[in-house]
Scaffold this motif. Sequence first.
Motif, mmCIF file in Angstrom:
data_model
loop_
_atom_site.group_PDB
_atom_site.id
_atom_site.type_symbol
_atom_site.label_atom_id
_atom_site.label_comp_id
_atom_site.label_asym_id
_atom_site.label_seq_id
_atom_site.Cartn_x
_atom_site.Cartn_y
_atom_site.Cartn_z
ATOM 1 N N PRO A 150 3.443 10.323 6.190
ATOM 2 C CA PRO A 150 3.140 9.439 7.326
ATOM 3 C C PRO A 150 2.829 8.007 6.895
ATOM 4 O O PRO A 150 3.379 7.053 7.459
ATOM 5 N N ASP A 151 1.986 7.858 5.875
ATOM 6 C CA ASP A 151 1.586 6.506 5.467
ATOM 7 C C ASP A 151 2.768 5.723 4.906
ATOM 8 O O ASP A 151 2.959 4.549 5.227
ATOM 9 N N VAL A 209 2.016 12.362 -9.651
ATOM 10 C CA VAL A 209 1.402 13.683 -9.803
ATOM 11 C C VAL A 209 2.438 14.776 -9.597
ATOM 12 O O VAL A 209 2.506 15.748 -10.367
ATOM 13 N N VAL A 225 1.631 14.906 2.213
ATOM 14 C CA VAL A 225 0.565 13.972 2.594
ATOM 15 C C VAL A 225 0.977 12.509 2.552
ATOM 16 O O VAL A 225 0.469 11.704 3.309
ATOM 17 N N CYS A 253 7.151 22.834 -6.190
ATOM 18 C CA CYS A 253 6.185 21.885 -5.634
ATOM 19 C C CYS A 253 6.668 20.459 -5.836
ATOM 20 O O CYS A 253 6.569 19.621 -4.946
ATOM 21 N N VAL A 271 -5.586 8.023 -1.260
ATOM 22 C CA VAL A 271 -4.642 8.793 -2.063
ATOM 23 C C VAL A 271 -5.337 9.883 -2.851
ATOM 24 O O VAL A 271 -4.825 10.979 -3.016
ATOM 25 N N PRO A 315 1.951 21.704 0.909
ATOM 26 C CA PRO A 315 0.956 20.637 1.041
ATOM 27 C C PRO A 315 1.351 19.339 0.333
ATOM 28 O O PRO A 315 0.464 18.556 0.021
ATOM 29 N N PHE A 316 2.626 19.128 0.104
ATOM 30 C CA PHE A 316 3.008 17.888 -0.580
ATOM 31 C C PHE A 316 3.615 16.881 0.384
ATOM 32 O O PHE A 316 4.436 16.061 0.033
ATOM 33 N N VAL A 365 1.606 6.888 -6.740
ATOM 34 C CA VAL A 365 0.562 7.745 -7.286
ATOM 35 C C VAL A 365 0.840 9.202 -6.951
ATOM 36 O O VAL A 365 0.826 10.081 -7.819
ATOM 37 N N VAL A 366 1.150 9.463 -5.659
ATOM 38 C CA VAL A 366 1.429 10.850 -5.274
ATOM 39 C C VAL A 366 2.667 11.348 -6.004
ATOM 40 O O VAL A 366 2.715 12.481 -6.502
ATOM 41 N N SER A 396 -3.575 18.384 -2.026
ATOM 42 C CA SER A 396 -2.318 19.036 -2.414
ATOM 43 C C SER A 396 -2.519 19.971 -3.586
ATOM 44 O O SER A 396 -2.187 21.154 -3.533
ATOM 45 N N LEU A 398 -4.214 13.823 -2.948
ATOM 46 C CA LEU A 398 -3.806 14.553 -4.142
ATOM 47 C C LEU A 398 -4.697 15.748 -4.390
ATOM 48 O O LEU A 398 -4.218 16.835 -4.716
ATOM 49 N N GLN A 427 -6.170 12.520 6.818
ATOM 50 C CA GLN A 427 -5.061 11.578 6.788
ATOM 51 C C GLN A 427 -5.635 10.162 6.777
ATOM 52 O O GLN A 427 -5.246 9.295 7.522
ATOM 53 N N LEU A 483 3.754 17.786 -12.095
ATOM 54 C CA LEU A 483 3.859 19.209 -11.778
ATOM 55 C C LEU A 483 5.269 19.708 -12.082
ATOM 56 O O LEU A 483 5.468 20.784 -12.648
ATOM 57 N N LYS A 542 0.857 4.066 -2.927
ATOM 58 C CA LYS A 542 0.527 5.447 -2.594
ATOM 59 C C LYS A 542 1.648 6.378 -3.000
ATOM 60 O O LYS A 542 1.443 7.451 -3.586
ATOM 61 N N GLU A 601 0.843 -1.196 0.000
ATOM 62 C CA GLU A 601 0.000 0.000 0.000
ATOM 63 C C GLU A 601 0.879 1.248 0.000
ATOM 64 O O GLU A 601 0.639 2.206 -0.748
#
Lengths: 535, 658
Positions: free
Chosen positions: A251-252, A184, A248, A235, B637, A245-246, A180-181, B644, B641, B633, A188, A177, A173
Amino acid sequence: MFSLAFQLPEGLTPNLELLLPEFIVAGTALGAILPELILPAGRRAAATAWTCFAGLVCAFIVVVAMGPSAELALAVKDGDLLVSGLRMDAFSVFCRALITGGGALLVLISMAFTNRLDRGHGEFYAILLFSLLGVMLVSGVSDLLSLFVCLELVTIMAYVLAAFRRNDLRSTEAGLKYLVVGAVSTALLLLGIGLIYGWTGSLSLDAISAKVWASAAEGAVPPGLLLLGTALLFCGLFFKVGGVPFHVWIPDVYQGAPSPVTAFLVTASKSAGVILLLRMAQALFVRPEIMDSTVHNPLAQQWVLILGVVACITLLFGVLGAMPQRGIKRMLAYSSIGHAGYLLMGLAAIAAEGGRGAASGQYGTEALLYYLMAYFVTSIVAFGVIIVVGAASNRVEGGAHGDRAYEGLWSRSPFLAVALCLALLSLAGVPPMSGFFAKFLILRATIDKGLYALAFIGAGAVVVSLYFYLLWIKSMYFKAPPPGAPSGADFKIPASTRVVLWAGMAAMVIMGVWMPPFYDWAHQAAASLTSLAGR
Amino acid sequence: MFDDWLLHLCLIVLAAPLAGFCVQYVWGRRLGAAGAWLTCVTMFLSLACSVLLGVAALSAGAGFDVHLGPWSWLEPGDGAAWNIGIRLDGLTVVMLVVVTLVSFLVHVFSTRYMEGDAKYPLFFAWLQMFSFSMLVLVLADNLLHLFMGWELVGLCSYKLIGFWSEKPAPCLAARKAFITTRIGDLGMMIALCAIGTWVGSFEFDAVFAAAAAGEIPDPWLLIAGLGLFLAAAGKSAQLPLHVWLPDAMEGPTPVSALIHAATMVAAGVYLVGRCAPMLTPDVLVVVATVGAVTALVAGLIALAQNDIKRVLAYSTVSQLGYMFLGLGVGAWHAGLFHLTTHAFFKALMFLGSGSVIHGCHHEQDMRRMGGLRRKMPITAWTFLIGVLAIAGVPWITSGFFSKDGILSGAYGVSPVLFWIGLGGAVLTAFYMMRLYVLTFEGEPRDAHVHDHAHESPRAMTVPLLILAALTLIIGPLAWHEILLAPPTSVDPAAAWGTLQTLAQEHHHAGVVMWLAIAAGVGGLALGWLVFHIRRGSLEALKRPFAGLERVFAEKFWFDELYAAVLLRPADALARGLRRVDEGVVDGLVNAAGRSGVRAGEASGAHDRRVVDGLVRLVGHVCQGLGGALSALQSGRVRLYLSLSVGLLALALLLEHLL
């Protein structure tokens, strides 16, 4: 026109020996697959790990032998375009030394983890080394194309590493994740590069820098296109270091990834982002030979504000978010976001330097480099302990995970407890530890540039962060061990980890007591960065 | 070349105990007794190098003053430089030898004294750390460097007072010592800030030059001087910050000898002596007055104590007062020479008391001792030498030379201070004779203690003999020109004015010397008479002074005073705030809750639907909010996104609009 890799300008020959460390690491990474193919099962893990260790140490020695000296920087001036897009200056020597040295330690502490794997040692170390190779290359980038390529080398390897335990739901997982993040943010980043190229017509950092300052000299307001381009580019890099804000994913992914991989993400992968941010900030904001005049860089002025705000939010998010965390890796993930806040504060100081138009010392760059060094050592010690404790908890039937595994650690393994305690104190920035000077230098840089509000928030966050770090120390020292926790005999501390912990503790204390030699290295590296960025 | 040699010697002096600490701290348990002896070896190495440094100083001749370094430690910005540096001059060299010698002897003594203790290796580790810290302090050539050593010795003192941390009393004593000296350190920090602001450098010579040149404005020079003295008073247990030192006797006796008699508590005296060129006459008056009053008051308290270590502790406070008196009246040399002689004879007596305590199986109450001379002759005779030295018996003991110098300095400046000092001298001789007689002479008062008493092993008696010999022979060093030479870098007359010249003129003025001799010998004789010869009628003698004795025994109620003036109000404030918190804040919250409940009850059943609906609404809102927050949180995902990128878009939009 931008030049493609290996397409050299007239009259220059490739100066390939400057890339020798990279070749060594790449060769080792390929060689790391061999032991798994030829050795019997019982000896594969150790053989692979020690091969990688030896390769990284060789690379480290070669890098150090190059020396962060002024002579090298001058020699580079003649044949610096080793391949177009890479520049081997004292800054990159410093960073590569950090990466190879730190990488070698990383390999050592990973042994406690890989020893338990029954297969895949070759893959693990090969991928790890390729990723480190990416970070090494990142330290020398001098145009946006190589920036993208080198950064992707780091990141794509990291995706695979995060998902390394394929049978573990959390690990896969985390990897997904992260992918995917990351995809993106890469999009950018690419968009940003495109926009910058659109405005400057060049991918070379030197050319971009020249164009930005030429426009500043004319007194022109930087066009929205440039601002948008740099914003998107930054970014993409914030994603690597964990700036809000990047942040996120942090933590996971930190929690789900295997501990050695988390250690890698915290140290090497994050350094890649910081190194690139430094390179970009130097190119976009600072230009020493012009800055003595009255030219102000309006782009830098805008970025002081943006970076300052992002730094504050990141910092507060990190320290406040870390408080309620119950798992040590998740806590360290938030703490890592908090540290990203400090790094961004240093970056804001660099931007302020350009915005003010006066070169008054390179405090920001040096501070960030020193911070990287201190943070590297500290994180490796912390994760050295975490890997051992994690391995022991898994071995014990129904063993206690999360913070329960650390309760009363002192009474079960004083050595591990002391190491983790020192690392946490260093992360908090308590004086006789390396982390103190790291924070001190950042705060000095911000105060020196007149960013008092930022410095105030930074200092306040130290106090807040002390709270949760000390809570962990308290739980290690004063709580009774929970039932089912691994006992002292369950902690199998491999000799490699033991050596790293000793060396790391010594380094933390030495760097915290007598900073000047380490600071001088950072200073030399920073000086070369500014002196070359202007050409 | 010469400087390189000196530097290497200094580095060995420092590195040996530091290495000892590291080894002992990490592998001490495995090394056991060998580890303890290893620390003795490192300390001896340090001592040997210190002696070599002393020889170098002597061979270099008058005006020996070497600066090694400075090495840049930190650049705090604005062009200021915080450095580390070593300064070697007559004063440093003497302090080095004193510290390493006493420390070495204490190490040897402790190998037997601490035998069988559960934390045996740790004890030596901290002794080593203390020695290192003290040497850092002594070698410093700037105030900031000195301050690091200053804080380190404070930490080591804390750790060693509270060494037996399983008992409550040592823990409390350690805390008290730490906090009380912190109050003094506040003064140090104020002084450092003032100096840093006005001078920009902490180096002694630079600060003195700036002070002499008037670069520091007057009020700040005064504040800096008073701040430094406050720090010194905290560390050296001067009135009114003396309360921690007697309690510090809860620590192991070797610690008391090393830290709380010979070296650390003398650091305050050293600081004032080192910084003397920057102290204004006003500050010196304060120094001298506080010193004299402390000497007298502590002497009075010592009269009525029954614990052998507490008597010695108050005697230490009193003697430190003498040193400050000497420095304050400009008898710089005598004050620091007293530091040196006191270090030896007080370490001797503390180790002697340790030997007694060891021999009597941890009995510290003098009322249960007596007649121990026959059981432990070496301890008794060496102790007697210490008593004679502290009383200042003329010509044969070193204490005479130093105390006489201080008194003649005081005589030249102020008759009041002189008479206070002289009164203190009588008291000193008197209570020390009391201590000696009660412990070693007369009939045994507790048969059990006496029967089991025995002389200590050689590892403990040999240090006593060495210290006793030193106590006897170092007196003539009082006239040495190089060791303890006053600072040459700054013209002393400029800073201390006429005080020093006055003191010089009266040096060894005949009348003062005879008065001092009379005070010392008279006090001893009186003590012998009262406590030994007329022992039987002691109670009758004491009766008229019962009230006074109570005052002394209760130590002038300093502790009670602090409890009433400082601790209880602070406690009350804290408790009051808690009550406000519990009563008012919680009350308001509860009242709000209750009123809500009442309102709900009152509204009755007919609108139960409305209330229920409201409650449900609140619940839903709360759950929704909490859900939204935790959903941030959540691990999804897509949400990450969109968050963000959405925030980025928002920021860009704002940027565009603004």
